[in-house]
Enzyme design. Structure first.
Site, PDB file in Angstrom:
ATOM      1  N   HIS A 100      25.404  26.475  38.784  1.00  0.00           N
ATOM      2  CA  HIS A 100      24.089  27.097  38.951  1.00  0.00           C
ATOM      3  C   HIS A 100      23.411  27.350  37.605  1.00  0.00           C
ATOM      4  O   HIS A 100      22.230  27.005  37.424  1.00  0.00           O
ATOM      5  CB  HIS A 100      24.193  28.419  39.713  1.00  0.00           C
ATOM      6  CG  HIS A 100      22.922  29.213  39.634  1.00  0.00           C
ATOM      7  ND1 HIS A 100      21.811  28.912  40.376  1.00  0.00           N
ATOM      8  CD2 HIS A 100      22.567  30.264  38.831  1.00  0.00           C
ATOM      9  CE1 HIS A 100      20.831  29.736  40.065  1.00  0.00           C
ATOM     10  NE2 HIS A 100      21.266  30.574  39.125  1.00  0.00           N
ATOM     11  N   CYS A 111      23.479  27.056  45.210  1.00  0.00           N
ATOM     12  CA  CYS A 111      22.511  27.853  45.966  1.00  0.00           C
ATOM     13  C   CYS A 111      22.226  27.257  47.338  1.00  0.00           C
ATOM     14  O   CYS A 111      21.841  27.988  48.265  1.00  0.00           O
ATOM     15  CB  CYS A 111      21.224  27.997  45.162  1.00  0.00           C
ATOM     16  SG  CYS A 111      21.391  29.087  43.724  1.00  0.00           S
ATOM     17  N   CYS A 125      20.090  23.947  43.399  1.00  0.00           N
ATOM     18  CA  CYS A 125      21.396  23.470  42.939  1.00  0.00           C
ATOM     19  C   CYS A 125      22.402  23.467  44.083  1.00  0.00           C
ATOM     20  O   CYS A 125      22.194  24.091  45.135  1.00  0.00           O
ATOM     21  CB  CYS A 125      21.910  24.316  41.777  1.00  0.00           C
ATOM     22  SG  CYS A 125      22.586  25.926  42.238  1.00  0.00           S
ATOM     23  N   ASP A 128      20.804  23.906  22.116  1.00  0.00           N
ATOM     24  CA  ASP A 128      22.153  23.994  22.695  1.00  0.00           C
ATOM     25  C   ASP A 128      22.596  25.438  22.667  1.00  0.00           C
ATOM     26  O   ASP A 128      22.126  26.227  21.833  1.00  0.00           O
ATOM     27  CB  ASP A 128      23.154  23.140  21.900  1.00  0.00           C
ATOM     28  CG  ASP A 128      23.672  23.892  20.682  1.00  0.00           C
ATOM     29  OD1 ASP A 128      24.768  24.491  20.773  1.00  0.00           O
ATOM     30  OD2 ASP A 128      22.984  23.923  19.642  1.00  0.00           O
ATOM     31  N   CYS A 145      16.172  28.114  44.009  1.00  0.00           N
ATOM     32  CA  CYS A 145      16.970  27.120  43.280  1.00  0.00           C
ATOM     33  C   CYS A 145      17.529  26.075  44.246  1.00  0.00           C
ATOM     34  O   CYS A 145      17.981  26.402  45.343  1.00  0.00           O
ATOM     35  CB  CYS A 145      18.114  27.821  42.544  1.00  0.00           C
ATOM     36  SG  CYS A 145      19.184  26.711  41.606  1.00  0.00           S
ATOM     37  N   ASP A 160      28.502  19.117  16.508  1.00  0.00           N
ATOM     38  CA  ASP A 160      28.298  20.119  15.470  1.00  0.00           C
ATOM     39  C   ASP A 160      29.368  19.887  14.403  1.00  0.00           C
ATOM     40  O   ASP A 160      30.506  19.541  14.713  1.00  0.00           O
ATOM     41  CB  ASP A 160      28.433  21.505  16.096  1.00  0.00           C
ATOM     42  CG  ASP A 160      28.104  22.620  15.119  1.00  0.00           C
ATOM     43  OD1 ASP A 160      27.861  22.323  13.945  1.00  0.00           O
ATOM     44  OD2 ASP A 160      28.107  23.790  15.541  1.00  0.00           O
TER      45      ASP A 160
END
Length: 395
Positions: free
Chosen positions: A347, A321, A318, A278, A316, A104
């Site tokens: 997560h 989890c 991940c 983003d 989930c 940015d």
């Protein structure tokens, strides 16, 4: 354009290959080609403002499927300085990240300083939020810094129109970035190793958005962003602006919606034809103890989870989890243990990256609206939008 063709110049540093389109919406499935890899789109980009995604290592980012991250010119300019990063061999080497990077320009951060900055035609004079020292950013300086950093995609220096704004203010705010963009282009020289994106502004006024888009598209850049949204306006207004702004942008080049990252807005943005997003949302709320789940947000810090031994989200996959309970993570958060922040961040980022993977799958199977309605029913938005609002002719 035939599916599978690349938009624009095939030799361009960054270009979008369209793979498939959803026939009921403006959504498209693509591959964004960059010097540091090919990225499947639509894509969510985790934010690594100061050359790091907070609490995450580069290896962990790769493990959850990250291919591109965002860093910020304003913050890296102030600390540690772009010249030091140049000595290190560029931002990729400095932070040990071999994936793609988008930077940015710093315009949003500078303009959010309020009374600490002064805008002129030459650029923006401001006081550093770190030590109060006087600093100056111009289109030329912002472009120079980003070129030195070595990001794959760099953004034109612009003025982010606040919300609400009067028509006159929004008009002046939209005109200046066009002149600044031309100065960025004159300064830009990366030996074809980087791509410069322009940003459409204009506040919440359709004619100003149309004017801004027309002027910026005349510069024939490899990609375009929509700025000045998610700045406090109701989401219905944001979606309305996208409805009339996205069709103004080229069909064969990447479209980037800046600063948007809530699950509902990601889905609605993709439906309207956005390829890139983003936002600091997933990492910021993770540090505040809030998790994003398929059934809405959970504030894990709350007492109700003190003896809850379920994972954050049972659906989930991940690392967090699969290995830890809500009770344990709440304990870590209450004890101010860093691991709690890390597990929450893993997560939340995994959830959004997986959401984008599911969106891409839905586009490939031409069922994005059905996916949207199913997701929103679980998330609690079943009555917020009608299907007619988001049923668009194919591009």
């Amino acid at each position: 354009m035939l599916l599978g063709d690349r938009g624009g110049n095939d030799l361009a540093t960054v270009n979008l290959e369209i793979i498939a389109r959803d026939t009921k919406t403006r959504a498209r499935l693509g591959k964004l080609h960059t010097p540091h890899g090919v990225i499947e789109t639509p894509v969510f980009m985790p934010v690594g403002t100061q050359a790091t995604v907070k609490t995450m290592s580069p290896d962990e980012l790769k493990q959850i499927g990250t291919k591109i991250i965002l860093s910020n010119t304003y913050h890296l300019f102030l600390r540690p300085g772009h010249e030091l990063i140049k000595q290190a061999g560029g931002l990729h080497k400095f932070m040990n990240w071999d994936g793609a990077i988008l930077t940015d320009s710093g315009g949003f951060q500078v303009f959010s300083l309020g009374d600490m900055r002064k805008i002129t035609e030459e650029g923006v004079e401001f006081r550093s939020h770190l030590d109060g020292s006087k600093q100056f950013l111009s289109p030329e300086k912002a472009t120079e810094i980003q070129t030195v950093l070595g990001a794959d995609i760099i953004m034109a220096f612009d003025e982010c129109t606040p919300y609400p704004s009067t028509y006159d203010y929004a008009n002046k705010s939209a005109e200046r970035p066009t002149r600044w963009l031309k100065r960025c282009i004159k300064t830009f020289n990366s030996d074809d190793k980087q791509a410069l994106f322009g940003i459409v502004q204009g506040g919440m006024y359709q004619d100003l958005r149309e004017q801004s888009a027309q002027e910026i598209l005349e510069c024939d850049l490899p990609g375009y962003a929509i700025g000045g949204l998610s700045v406090g306006e109701p989401k219905e207004i944001m979606y309305e602006v996208l409805d009339y702004t996205v069709p103004l942008l080229p069909k064969d080049k990447p479209r980037y919606l800046m600063g948007v990252g809530s699950p509902d807005a990601l889905i609605e943005g993709v439906i309207r034809g956005i390829d890139m997003f983003d936002c600091v949302l997933p990492t910021r709320i993770a540090r505040n103890g809030t998790a994003i789940t398929r059934y809405g947000k959970l504030v894990i810090r709350n007492a109700q989870f003190a003896a809850d031994f379920l994972p954050i989200d049972e659906s989930c996959n991940c690392y967090t989890c699969k290995n830890y309970s809500r009770a344990y993570i709440r304990h870590l958060l209450k004890a101010n243990e860093i691991l709690g922040l890390r597990l929450m961040t893993i997560h939340n980022l995994y959830f959004l990256l997986n959401l984008m993977a599911e969106i891409r799958q839905a586009i490939s199977e031409n069922r994005l609206l059905e996916y949207r309605n199913s997701f929103f029913a679980n998330y609690g938005y079943e009555n917020q939008f009608s299907e007619e609002m988001v049923s668009y002719p194919a591009e």
